[in-house]
Structures are given as C-alpha cells and as structure tokens.
Scaffold this motif. Structure first.
Motif, PDB file in Angstrom:
ATOM      1  N   UNK A 162      47.649  16.459  28.931  1.00 49.16           N
ATOM      2  CA  UNK A 162      46.659  15.495  28.277  1.00 49.16           C
ATOM      3  C   UNK A 162      47.864  13.991  27.517  1.00 49.16           C
ATOM      4  N   UNK A 163      47.564  13.368  28.352  1.00 47.95           N
ATOM      5  CA  UNK A 163      48.304  11.798  27.534  1.00 47.95           C
ATOM      6  C   UNK A 163      47.702  10.908  27.227  1.00 47.95           C
ATOM      7  N   UNK A 164      47.930  10.907  25.727  1.00 42.45           N
ATOM      8  CA  UNK A 164      46.861  10.094  25.077  1.00 42.45           C
ATOM      9  C   UNK A 164      47.484   8.579  24.322  1.00 42.45           C
ATOM     10  N   UNK A 165      46.957   7.301  24.651  1.00 38.17           N
ATOM     11  CA  UNK A 165      47.632   6.212  23.528  1.00 38.17           C
ATOM     12  C   UNK A 165      46.053   5.539  23.176  1.00 38.17           C
ATOM     13  N   UNK A 166      46.169   5.828  21.414  1.00 38.40           N
ATOM     14  CA  UNK A 166      44.825   5.730  20.906  1.00 38.40           C
ATOM     15  C   UNK A 166      44.834   4.047  20.919  1.00 38.40           C
ATOM     16  N   UNK A 167      43.494   3.148  20.975  1.00 42.05           N
ATOM     17  CA  UNK A 167      43.353   2.653  20.782  1.00 42.05           C
ATOM     18  C   UNK A 167      43.884   1.101  19.404  1.00 42.05           C
ATOM     19  N   UNK A 168      44.182   0.108  19.217  1.00 42.43           N
ATOM     20  CA  UNK A 168      44.870  -0.060  18.410  1.00 42.43           C
ATOM     21  C   UNK A 168      43.341  -0.552  17.134  1.00 42.43           C
ATOM     22  N   UNK A 169      42.337  -0.595  17.576  1.00 41.70           N
ATOM     23  CA  UNK A 169      41.045  -0.465  16.917  1.00 41.70           C
ATOM     24  C   UNK A 169      40.270   0.929  16.345  1.00 41.70           C
ATOM     25  N   UNK A 170      40.381   1.485  16.752  1.00 36.68           N
ATOM     26  CA  UNK A 170      40.381   3.275  16.753  1.00 36.68           C
ATOM     27  C   UNK A 170      39.656   2.933  15.100  1.00 36.68           C
TER      28      UNK A 170
END
Length: 708
Positions: A162-170
């Motif tokens: 699983x590859x996650x790049x989290x959103x800036x506004x999370x």
C-alpha cells in the motif's frame, strides 16, 4: 484517535443525515423532479455508506450500497420518484436508522430486523433488474491490537503493498493518519511500514495544520482489495492511494512508481525491499532473481519549477474550516455549566448584600460590576441551550403522512414559526405531548374527504403547527380545520361518568377542559391511534410539569385550536422581587406589566386602571401571612395569555436574577407557587405561578361586582 469516540460521532452524524434524508423524501413527493433534493438524498446515503465502511460495519454498507445504486438510477433519470418509490425509501431510511442504533447499543440485528432488511433489498434489487437474493448476516470487524499478528486462516493470507501520499488538507478536515493505519491493522498484520518525510518544508515555512507525510506499507491479510480500499474511503479524493495486489507483476509495480510524486521515484527499490513486496511479485518478475532497477523506470515528464512556484498553484486556504464549524458538546456538560452559573448568581448576590451591610462603597461598586458580568455569562450560557423548534416540527411531516394514509384521509401539514427558539430541555420533553395532539387531531378532529365534501369543505384537511413568543413564554399551537369538539357529547359523557351533575351550568371552556380528565374519551370506536381515554390527561400533566399550561378553543364544524404555553427556559430567569411582611416572593419579570400604588378607596376585588376593570388578589391573604398590611400597599399588574390581574404586595424590591429550584413532591400541589430560589442572604423566596394565579383571580371574580 480513539475509535470509540469516532464511532460515536459516526452514529450522531448518521442519525442527522437520516433525518435530512427523510425530510428530503417528504419534500420530493411535492417536487418529484427536483434535482437538488434527489442529490441531497443520494449524498446522505453515500456519506452513511462511506462512514460505515470506515468502521467495518458491513451490514450497513451492503444495504446502503444497493439503495445508493437505485438512487443513482434516479439521478440518471432511469427511475422517477413516485408515491411507491418514496414510501419504499422511507422504509429504507427507517431500516438504516435501526442498524445505526444497533451499533450504538453494541447489539447484533435480531432475525426480524434481518428479515425486514432482506425484504427491502429484494424490492430494491427488483428496481435494478437484479435477481432477488437473501441478505448476508451481520458481520463484525476482526478486533486486533495495532501491529499484532493476524490470526486469520494462514492459507488465505496474502502480501499487499500500500502506497499512501496523504492530502495536504487532511488534518484540517479532521482526519488523523494514524487512525487509518490502526484500523488497517484490524484487517491483518502490518509487517513493514516506512514513513515518508520528503515533503516536509523547513521549520519556518511549515504550516502546523498541513499534512506532509506519506507511507509505504507491507501488509499481510486475507481481506480482499475492496475491503482494504474501504479503509481509505474518506481520504480517497484528497490523497494518492495505490494498492498493489498480491503476486502483481513488474509492469503493475512500474505503473505505481510512475504515479508517485517525483521526489519518491529514487526511493522505489528501497520501499520495495524494505516493505517485503519484491518477494511477492508474480513469477515472471521474481523468479529471474534480478531486482528491479528504479532507474529503468521512465519518470513522468514534469516541467521544471521552483518549489515556491509549485506552492503558489495550490495555496493554503486563508479561511479555515474550523471558523464556521460546529462543536458538539455533551448535553450533560451544558447542564453542569448552567448549574454552576446559577450558583455563581447566588454567591454574587450574597457578596453584594455583604458589601451593602458593610457600607463599603468601593466594594458595592465592584460587586455591581461583577453582577453585570455574571448576567452576561448567564445569557450566553442559556443561549447555548436554545434551539429552534423547527426541527421538532419537521419530524411531524412523516407522522402526518403515515397516519393520513393509515386513516385514508388527505391531510396537509402547515408549519410556521419554526425559527422560534426555546430551551433544549423543553424541546426534548414536548415531543411526546405534541405527537399525541397531532395524532388525536388527525383521528378525531379532521373528517374524511367524503364528509368534508358533504359539508362544503375542501376534501384536503389542514393541520397547522405554529410557534411564537408571547410575554416571556413560547406558545405552540396545534390547530385543525375539522369538525371541532361536540359540547353535547362531551357533557353527556361527563354526566354519565359522574364528573358533573345534571343541570350544572358550565361555560364552554369548562366543558372543553373535561377532555383532560383521566380516562375521558368520547370516541365511539377504539382505534390503533386513539379512543382509549388515555393521553390527554398525560399531555396536560407533562406540560404542567414544565411549568406550562394548556388552552383549548373549538368551534363545532370549523375546527379546534390547542395552545401550549411554556417557559423559554427551566433554569434561570429575570425576576421581580416583592415583599409581604417578612417573606419575599419572585414574579417572572416578563409577565410584569407595571406597578402602581393601591388607591385607598378602591373595592376589595377590583380597581379602576385607566378606565379598565382590573381584578386583583392580596397575596397576604392568599398565603395567610400573619401581621397587618403596610399603610401603603402596591399592586403589581401581571399578564398571561392575554389576561391581566393585580397582585397586592407590601413592598417592591426590584429586579432579581432568579435561579429556579423545583419544589419537592410534598409541595407539588401548593397553588400559586411554581418553584423557589435562594437569596444572597441564604433565605428562600418562593417563585409565583402567575398563570395559576390569574386563572384563580379571573375565575373567582365576577365582572358584575365591579359596578358596586
């Protein structure tokens, strides 16, 4: 993040969404092609499904998914809302509510609930052109501690990457990255995890509300891909999520690497090896014994630009969502706050009294400032508990719709005054009495369409709910344009039961009030709705317990109006204090019209107030207070429900912030008293029940006496 707290939030928000969904469904009957309303219904179902998936509530997800599919057909104009489809989705809404409440109670659905769900699913699948099939039994997510070994069937466990790049506004949106990882661990075992911090700016440039993290995760689980994807349902739109299935080949891994941000490309092999994914690649990639060269993967072409330029294309919003968001506060905490404010008012009054007795002018001035600030705190605290009654009124749209169909009547509900505010405690406790009054008006009050046509009335009956403020109280009206109350039948039934004697002369109001007697009913036939003689006395008792009153007006053949008068709050009020002898009494200030001196030559029961007859009563005589009246007596003119009366007292002591304390059961039947308060001196002052006093004064004084 505490998952229990998050689940409680899910329960509260889901019930609110279901209420919105029900309101929209009731509106869609009037405007079946309203796209905004259709989209609102779809969004409510979609949000509930996504939220339930986050907590692994598979029964809610499975049921809502089918309902959502039907709603999608409606949005695409393949289906249209008619009476049958609206009725079906109202039942769907009810069933989802039952499932959500079962989650709140930590219970599994009973067989009857499962059968109802299966029946509804069959109806929904029929609309989709699918073959009906039974619904699966409720399943619960596997509970496991984070990073604990997964205890599932080892023969079915596979390796996922699983590859996650989290959103800036999370973070701004109220999400916690760690919560998703913890929840992921309930579906399997996180064998390796690498935290990515390449996007972190320098400390001076870092925004503490922005999320700069990413993760590469090696995950062992027997779950399918849809279940794993459901973990990240809430952040899918704002984040980059790539899930590499077990035994994926090199091309799939290559595509995932190419989709990553440029700063992550050089680290692809490190993630592949450290997360244990290389050994799980398909045989065509792993059996050759050669590792993947990240340099051989063609990176995406990205225009060269400075980091500052890239940030300018996606600026951080200046307006934070939190500024306009609502904060959920436990009702018990608000009650505690109101109680503490009440004690603060009593303590402040005591400090002011002590300052006056000491003759310290500076201290008196300081306590006066303190009293003003306490009054502002009181008003702010009470405002926190004030809610609009419109939400309570809107619930009756469904009640009227269902009851009207059950009775075979055509009834329209007219709502006004929904923006009127009152204490949340009062709103919660008025719901049941209102429900009975509405159902009673529909069953007994409004006639059938045939009878109405024969009487020259419109076939459609009208039921009206209205609310407004009046003299410090809130008035709630339940009115119908039905047949009204039959005085002869009521009086005959009362004589039959021995409530009144033959030949007794009663006013219309007295006859109408007989329906509030316990067990009184004029219904010729008992129905599922009413007619058993239970209810109207309970309604009056519940309203009286709220320091309220009930008024009833009816015109035979034209309709009935029932008015409920309630105090705005049950906690703290502005009071006007008066003295009789050594005793002190408090009158709710909103009911005080004016104060005048009692003329010496006036009669015993009435006085002439600027050409109008004003009945009055001496509180000294009413409460049997010993001693002689003062040489100069005063009259406090009070008003309630449009009627005025005078209360004769010895002294006027001025305004007083009053903390209402309820009377004990021993004093529950004392007339003219609605509660008590504690003064700054520690003494007790009774709070007068103005409505009861006015009824007593007006009822025992005959206008003819005023001529004497």
């Amino acid at each position: 993040m505490n998952l229990d707290d998050a689940q409680q939030t899910f329960i509260v928000e889901s019930l609110e969404l279901l209420q919105q969904m029900e309101d929209a469904l009731l509106h869609i009957e009037l405007a079946p092609d309203d796209d905004d309303t259709i989209n609102a219904i779809f969004r409510a179902a979609h949000t509930i499904k996504g939220s339930a998936g986050l907590f692994g509530l598979d029964d809610i997800v499975a049921f809502t998914h089918v309902a959502e599919s039907v709603l999608d057909r409606v949005r695409e104009k393949q289906l249209h809302f008619d009476e049958a489809l609206t009725a079906l989705f109202l039942r769907v809404c009810d069933h989802i509510g039952v499932l959500v409440k079962l989650v709140a109670d930590h219970k599994l659905p009973e067989p009857s609930v499962q059968q109802n769900g299966a029946h509804l699913l069959n109806l929904l699948r029929g609309l989709l052109g699918e073959t009906p099939e039974p619904v699966a039994h409720t399943t619960q997510p596997v509970e496991a501690e984070p990073d604990a070994e997964y205890s599932g069937d080892s023969s079915q466990i596979h390796h996922w990457h699983i590859s996650l790049r989290l959103g800036r506004d999370l973070l701004r949106n109220g999400m916690d990255p760690l919560a998703f990882i913890r929840y992921l661990s309930t579906l399997g075992h996180i064998c390796n995890i690498v935290t990515l911090s390449d996007s972190l700016p320098a400390g001076a440039e870092m925004d503490p509300e922005s999320c700069y993290l990413g993760f590469e995760i090696g995950f062992h689980s027997s779950a399918d891909q849809a279940t794993i994807e459901g973990v990240f349902e809430f952040i899918r739109e704002d984040s980059q999520i790539h899930i590499l299935a077990p035994h994926s080949n090199t091309d799939e891994y290559r595509q995932m690497i190419q989709a990553l941000p440029p700063e992550s490309l050089r680290m692809g092999e490190i993630f592949l090896i450290r997360c244990g994914t290389q050994t799980s690649l398909a045989p065509d990639a792993a059996s050759s014994g050669s590792s993947i060269d990240p340099s051989a993967i063609d990176p995406p072409i990205i225009p060269a630009q400075e980091p500052e330029a890239a940030l300018k294309k996606s600026p951080v919003k200046d307006v934070r969502q939190a500024e306009n968001s609502l904060i959920r506060v436990d009702a018990g905490k608000l009650d505690q706050l109101i109680n503490l404010v009440g004690e603060l008012i009593i303590a402040g009054a005591g400090a002011n009294l002590a300052a006056r007795n000491a003759g310290a002018s500076e201290l008196v001035e300081a306590t006066a400032v303190l009293a003003r600030l306490v009054e502002e705190v009181r008003d702010s605290a009470l405002t926190l508990r004030m809610v609009q009654i419109g939400s309570t009124f809107n619930r009756f749209q469904r009640v009227v719709r269902d009851v009207a169909k059950e009775l075979g009547k055509d009834i329209l509900l007219d709502i006004s005054g929904g923006e009127t505010e009152l204490d949340k405690t009062v709103v919660e406790r008025i719901g049941d009495p209102l429900t009975h009054l509405v159902r009673n008006a529909m069953d007994h009050g409004i006639e059938s369409a045939e009878v109405r046509r024969a009487q020259g009335k419109p076939a459609q009956g009208r039921l009206r709910l209205n609310a407004f403020h009046d003299a410090g109280s809130i008035v709630i009206e339940v009115a119908d344009d039905g047949g009204g109350l039959n005085k002869a039948r009521i009086l005959g039934k009362a004589i039959e039961r021995g409530l009144v004697s033959e030949g007794q002369n009663l006013s219309d109001q007295d006859i109408f009030n007989l329906i509030f007697e316990p067990g009184f009913s004029t219904a010729e036939q008992v129905s599922n709705l009413s007619g058993r003689g239970v209810g109207m006395d309970v309604v009056k008792r519940n309203i009286t317990a709220l320091r309220g009153s009930v008024e009833l007006n009816s015109v035979e053949g034209q309709g009935t109006t029932l008015r409920i008068r309630l105090p705005l709050t049950l906690a703290i009020i502005d009071g006007f204090m008066v003295g009789i002898g050594s005793a002190s009494y408090v009158i709710p200030q909103d009911m005080v019209v004016e104060c005048i001196e009692l003329p010496a030559n006036e009669g015993r029961d009435y006085l002439n107030l600027r050409g109008e007859v004003l009945p009055f009563i001496r509180l000294r005589e009413l409460f049997d207070i010993e001693g002689t009246a003062s040489r100069r007596e005063n009259v406090v003119v009070v008003q309630f429900a449009g009627q005025r009366a005078g209360l004769v007292v010895d002294r006027l002591l001025g305004e007083f912030q009053t903390v209402i304390k309820p009377l004990g059961k021993v004093f529950g039947r004392v007339g003219g008293v609605g509660g008590f308060t504690i003064l700054g001196s520690g003494e007790v002052a009774l709070i007068l029940d103005v409505s009861g006093l006015i009824k007593q004064i007006v009822g025992t004084r005959q206008p003819a006496n005023a001529d004497n």
